[in-house]
Design an enzyme around this catalytic site. Structure first.
Site, PDB file in Angstrom:
ATOM      1  CD  GLU A 279       9.001  10.886 -15.998  1.00  0.00           C
ATOM      2  OE1 GLU A 279       8.539  11.631 -15.575  1.00  0.00           O
ATOM      3  OE2 GLU A 279       9.654  11.616 -16.974  1.00  0.00           O
TER       4      GLU A 279
ATOM      5  CB  SER B 128      14.455  21.082 -17.257  1.00  0.00           C
ATOM      6  OG  SER B 128      13.449  22.136 -17.595  1.00  0.00           O
TER       7      SER B 128
ATOM      8  CE  LYS C 183      12.857  18.546 -12.312  1.00  0.00           C
ATOM      9  NZ  LYS C 183      11.574  18.698 -13.065  1.00  0.00           N
TER      10      LYS C 183
ATOM     11  CG  HIS D 150      -1.692  -1.222   1.444  1.00  0.00           C
ATOM     12  ND1 HIS D 150      -2.793  -1.594   1.063  1.00  0.00           N
ATOM     13  CD2 HIS D 150      -1.179  -2.338   2.305  1.00  0.00           C
ATOM     14  CE1 HIS D 150      -3.317  -2.676   1.192  1.00  0.00           C
ATOM     15  NE2 HIS D 150      -2.486  -3.198   1.989  1.00  0.00           N
TER      16      HIS D 150
END
Ligand code: ARG
Length: 494
Positions: A288, A275, A281, A154
């Protein structure tokens, strides 16, 4: 010139544009040539073609092969698909005998054959890439040594587990993918050639011999089924969708672990992106995208199932819609496998952060309960006792260790269970997350990987023996110009 000009007037321009598949099915060229060679030899054995005719046709097919490989093959605007293009060119090279190439054959059994040959080779190449990722996970698991981190349920810290155990959890899921791919290849290994348009032929064809020539285990039993069946495409799409889901879950964990809040992993610069606006970044785009590709792969599977569900027997042009998703699924899943392999291979695991996150005494709560069980307290009571201590600790802000130490049923001996790093060593049951069962698991994983590598390479060698390996033939050159990206994948696989 169309293949049906005897029967029909000119085909409208828009119709050719809408129905043509040459834009993508030129990737089937080498398999189409393999199918044609086998078909021609079969017609020769059956006495439908004279041996000199067989020789001229095989010579013309070789020339087409060379032209495709060297890039000198010129596609014509009226080449509707790869089958038409090859036949057209063979007929230009050998005008007389070229007109006999399509004897007893239809593009319906031809495309089904080509697709099976293509899928057989490419699915095994995908399996090879999965095996590489598994090997990387194995190496990283060995390197991880006794590092541990919290295992989560969880998304809440549950119990400490070895990092190696966690890494191999992904490895075992991938083992099922390899198994599925190999079984799918076994099932699709049936030749449809000789089914004709749908009913076979009045000519003395030799589908058994043709199947053997192409290295298929056998031939179709029912000509209608042979040209209608795309189960193998659905299965391949399912295998890759589920593999994509596994990669997605691995990707998701890398995204999570690499964020500052977790800080469990630092992705190597070569596998990260920056970025355009925010100078600081470092983004996990590879992970992803590996996650994102799963949506597309699932889409291909559902799309194909929907395409098939209402189709009457036998061939319908709708079936052409399965070709691009199959190509795309192989390209996308291959790209994800190769990129993730590199990412996992080069990432730094921040084991201090991991152990810090798993060091709190609460992580060993169940060990405390099990310590009580070993001291003859029924588990339900032990669970309640430890639960109430945790609650007390949380509510009153008293360290759990203090409460354990002070408790009459627990005390100093029980306290030792809560020491950082102790709980993970207490996972001793078979298949569990501690070092004792892990050493057994590691050995079994190694053996399984070895066995699966052998299964995949045997299957691939079998194809090479039957000349549909793709190495050095038209396939590579054609694939590159066929609009299908190879997704940066090493398509020779392992
Ligand atoms: N391009 C077609 C396909 O991929 C080949 C078969 C065409 N057959 C036909 N009867 N129009 O399915």
């Amino acid at each position: 010139m169309t293949l049906w000009e005897g029967r029909l007037g000119a085909t409208a321009h828009e119709v050719m544009a809408f129905t043509a598949s040459i834009g993508f099915d030129r990737r089937l060229a080498e398999d189409d040539l393999a199918g044609s060679r086998a078909h021609v030899r079969g017609l020769g054995r059956a006495g439908v073609l004279a041996m000199e005719e067989v020789a001229s046709l095989l010579g013309a097919l070789d020339r087409v092969d060379e032209e495709l490989a060297s890039g000198s093959f010129v596609f014509h605007p009226e080449d509707e698909d790869i089958h038409t293009a090859v036949e057209r060119r063979v007929t230009e090279i050998e005008p007389e005998v070229g007109a006999k190439l399509h004897t007893g054959r239809s593009r319906n059994d031809q495309v089904a054959t080509d697709l099976r040959l293509w899928a057989r080779r490419e699915l095994l190449a995908v399996a090879g890439r999965v095996l590489s990722l598994q090997e990387t996970l194995l190496r990283r698991a060995i390197e991880a040594g006794d590092a541990y981190l919290p295992g989560y349920t969880h998304m809440q810290r549950a119990q400490p587990v070895l990092l190696s155990h966690h890494l191999l959890a992904h490895g075992w899921a991938l083992a099922r993918d390899v198994d599925r791919l190999v079984h799918s290849v076994d099932r699709l290994d049936v030749s449809p050639l000789g089914a004709g348009a749908l009913a076979g032929s009045s000519l003395p064809l030799d589908p058994d011999g043709v199947a053997e020539d192409l290295g298929f285990t056998g031939r179709f039993e029912n000509s209608i089924d042979a040209v209608s069946d795309r189960d193998f495409v659905v299965e391949a799409l399912f295998d890759m969708a589920l593999l994509g889901v596994h990669l997605s879950r691995l990707g998701e964990e890398i995204v999570l672990w690499s964020c500052e809040e977790f800080g469990f992993v630092v992705v190597n610069d070569a596998y990260a992106t920056g970025s355009s606006m925010l100078p600081q970044k470092k983004n996990p785009d590879v992970a992803e995208l590996a996650r994102g590709k799963a949506g597309r792969l699932i889409g291909h599977l559902t799309g194909m199932l929907v395409t098939l569900k209402g189709l009457p027997l036998a061939y319908n042009r709708d079936l052409q819609e399965g070709t691009e998703p199959l190509f795309d699924a192989v390209d996308q899943v291959s790209g994800a496998l190769v990129a993730l392999d590199g990412l996992v291979s080069t990432a730094d695991f921040v084991t201090e952060k991991m152990s810090e996150a798993a060091a709190g005494p609460q992580a060993a709560a169940v060990d405390l309960a099990e310590w009580l069980v070993a001291h003859h307290v029924p588990f339900r009571q032990a669970h309640e006792l430890v639960g109430s201590l945790v609650r007390d600790s949380v509510e009153r802000g008293v360290p759990l260790t203090e409460l354990v130490h002070a408790h009459p049923s627990l005390g100093a001996e029980a306290l030792s269970v809560l020491e950082p790093g102790v709980a993970v060593t207490r996972r001793t049951s078979p298949g569990g997350a501690g070092p004792v069962p892990f050493s057994v698991q590691l050995e079994r994983f190694r053996q399984r990987l070895e066995l699966d590598s052998q299964r995949v390479s045997h299957a691939r060698e079998h194809q090479v023996r039957h000349g549909s390996s793709g190495a050095g033939s038209a396939g590579s050159g054609v694939a590159a110009s066929g609009g299908g990206s190879e997704a940066g994948a090493d398509c020779s696989g392992r």
